[in-house]
Design a protein around this motif. Structure first.
Motif, PDB file in Angstrom:
ATOM      1  N   ARG A 114      -5.328   0.395  -2.883  1.00  0.00           N
ATOM      2  CA  ARG A 114      -3.821   0.087  -2.768  1.00  0.00           C
ATOM      3  C   ARG A 114      -2.990   1.541  -2.650  1.00  0.00           C
ATOM      4  O   ARG A 114      -1.915   1.632  -2.255  1.00  0.00           O
ATOM      5  N   LEU A 132      -4.638   0.721   9.997  1.00  0.00           N
ATOM      6  CA  LEU A 132      -3.598  -0.077   9.013  1.00  0.00           C
ATOM      7  C   LEU A 132      -2.921  -1.194   9.743  1.00  0.00           C
ATOM      8  O   LEU A 132      -2.107  -1.867   8.966  1.00  0.00           O
ATOM      9  N   GLY A 177       5.461   3.888   8.188  1.00  0.00           N
ATOM     10  CA  GLY A 177       4.923   2.501   7.714  1.00  0.00           C
ATOM     11  C   GLY A 177       5.915   1.500   8.168  1.00  0.00           C
ATOM     12  O   GLY A 177       6.993   1.493   8.258  1.00  0.00           O
ATOM     13  N   ARG A 225       0.852  -1.162   0.065  1.00  0.00           N
ATOM     14  CA  ARG A 225      -0.036  -0.075   0.055  1.00  0.00           C
ATOM     15  C   ARG A 225       0.839   1.289  -0.003  1.00  0.00           C
ATOM     16  O   ARG A 225       1.922   1.291   0.715  1.00  0.00           O
ATOM     17  N   TRP A 263       0.006  -3.177   8.106  1.00  0.00           N
ATOM     18  CA  TRP A 263       1.287  -2.143   8.387  1.00  0.00           C
ATOM     19  C   TRP A 263       2.475  -2.497   7.866  1.00  0.00           C
ATOM     20  O   TRP A 263       3.334  -1.485   7.349  1.00  0.00           O
ATOM     21  N   THR A 318       2.807  -1.498   4.237  1.00  0.00           N
ATOM     22  CA  THR A 318       2.273   0.201   4.141  1.00  0.00           C
ATOM     23  C   THR A 318       3.566   0.973   3.959  1.00  0.00           C
ATOM     24  O   THR A 318       4.439   0.852   4.902  1.00  0.00           O
TER      25      THR A 318
END
Length: 409
Positions: free
Chosen positions: A260, A300, A339, A43, A304, A307
């Motif tokens: 995404r 998230l 992230g 993501r 995570w 990400t």
């Protein structure tokens, strides 16, 4: 106030992007379910801080001997003053960002300083255009680099349109283009912020003094009626609004068949007057930003580790404080990567210095990192897009801007 703020206001009006420091989230449909590695679903979220954040107040270079003399009584974290959280000994982090500091300590936040787009003038409109289009100059493209990135990503099983989205707001330039988009925003817009009122007041002061006086009187009456805790309640409203926006966006992105790639925007960083880095307007903005980033982190959590969140702004602000206890439009500033996929816990900077001979045009923090190299590094190493495609299709004519290594992994 810098006259170029007028085009910033026009940009805001034309795009209908935000009111009261809230923003629009734009979700992507038709994105590949799987990224370049079959077992991963990476993501990428970009948070655009509109209005030009003062990087020297958010990530102050407390170890630079020129910093205190430049900022004077507004320098935080020096000469025994409070206001910063420790980073690497040379840089500190504004104390209004404790959540971000926790991510930094956990190795999930990378701070990048003295960064900028190729833009070197002082118009918000053009600066945001360059930031979002990914081009070398303003008005170079009708599409945005994240849209072109979506088309360039390795294709896997297609993700269908996200259901249950309430369409609203317009698509920001960064996501415009051939790739399909969906939009979503909280159904209720928060009340107009004090920042918006001050911008309108500045516009009237420059064009219609009588109307400015009437508006100023009205603002004073509103503040008196609201009571002494009006600023506190306004700050809480900002934090709540951005947290709600961030949490809702993150839930969509975290969904198995969700988008995404996503963009959130946060308005209000144009701090010409009474900047308030330690206590005041900027500190309140940072508190709200920190709350939103923590909402992203929480929602998230299931994804995570796959990400990356990039927090960027169109340009920085002047190194010196102006006569209104604020800062004017500058050049280089700070950016954040957050992230579980980020190789964090450090500050990445080729520090240019703050001496008279080191400032750009004698007034701005000089840029040493091109933000396109940051975006390219993420796109290559996190999303699997090859360098040739990045240099020709995503960021056209940027062959000389190499992706930064080691941002993720």
């Amino acid at each position: 106030m810098d006259s170029s703020c007028a085009d910033f206001r026009r940009a805001q009006m034309s795009r209908r992007l935000f009111l009261a420091s809230a923003g629009a989230f734009v979700a992507w449909a038709g994105m590949p379910r799987q990224g370049f590695a079959a077992t991963r679903q990476p993501r990428l979220l970009t948070v655009v801080l509109r209005g030009a954040m003062d990087g020297l107040a958010v990530v102050p270079p407390v170890g630079d001997g020129q910093y205190e003399s430049l900022r004077g009584e507004f320098a935080i974290g020096v000469s025994g003053r409070q206001g910063v959280l420790p980073l690497d000994g040379f840089f500190g982090l504004n104390a209004a960002l404790p959540g971000l500091h926790g991510l930094y300590a956990a190795g999930d936040a990378l701070i990048i300083h003295a960064a900028a787009t190729p833009y070197r003038d002082r118009s918000h409109f053009d600066g945001q255009d360059v930031l979002e289009s990914g081009m070398a100059g303003p008005r170079g493209s009708a599409s945005g680099w994240m849209n072109r990135l979506a088309e360039a990503m390795p294709r896997g099983e297609a993700v269908g349109p996200v259901s249950g989205l309430a369409a609203s707001q317009t698509v920001p330039l960064i996501l415009r283009g051939a790739a399909p988009t969906l939009t979503w925003a909280p159904p209720l817009l928060p009340p107009v912020s004090g920042d918006t009122a001050q911008r309108l007041l500045a516009l009237y002061q420059a064009s219609d003094p009588d109307l400015a006086q009437a508006l100023a009187s009205g603002i004073a009456v509103d503040l008196q009626a609201a009571g002494s805790d009006a600023e506190i309640r306004r700050a809480r409203s900002m934090a709540e609004a951005f947290s709600n926006l961030a949490a809702g966006s993150a839930r969509l992105v975290a969904a198995e068949d969700g988008p995404r790639i996503a963009v959130l925007s946060y308005d209000g960083w144009d701090t010409h007057i009474s900047e308030g880095a330690e206590e005041g307007r900027l500190a309140n903005l940072l508190t709200a930003l920190d709350s939103g980033l923590m909402a992203l982190r929480e929602e998230l959590d299931p994804v995570w580790d796959d990400t990356v969140i990039a927090v960027v702004t169109e340009f920085g602000r002047t190194a010196r404080i102006n006569g209104s206890d604020g800062t004017d439009h500058g050049t280089a500033t700070a950016a954040f990567l957050l992230g579980g996929a980020v190789k964090g816990g450090r500050v990445l900077a080729d520090w240019p210095g703050l001496g008279d001979g080191q400032l750009l045009d004698g007034r701005d923090l000089a840029p040493t990192i091109d933000l396109r190299s940051v975006f390219k590094g993420i796109a290559r190493d996190h999303l699997g897009v090859d360098e040739r495609t990045l240099a020709s299709a995503v960021f056209p004519d940027s062959l000389g801007i190499r992706p930064l290594d080691g941002l993720v992994g």
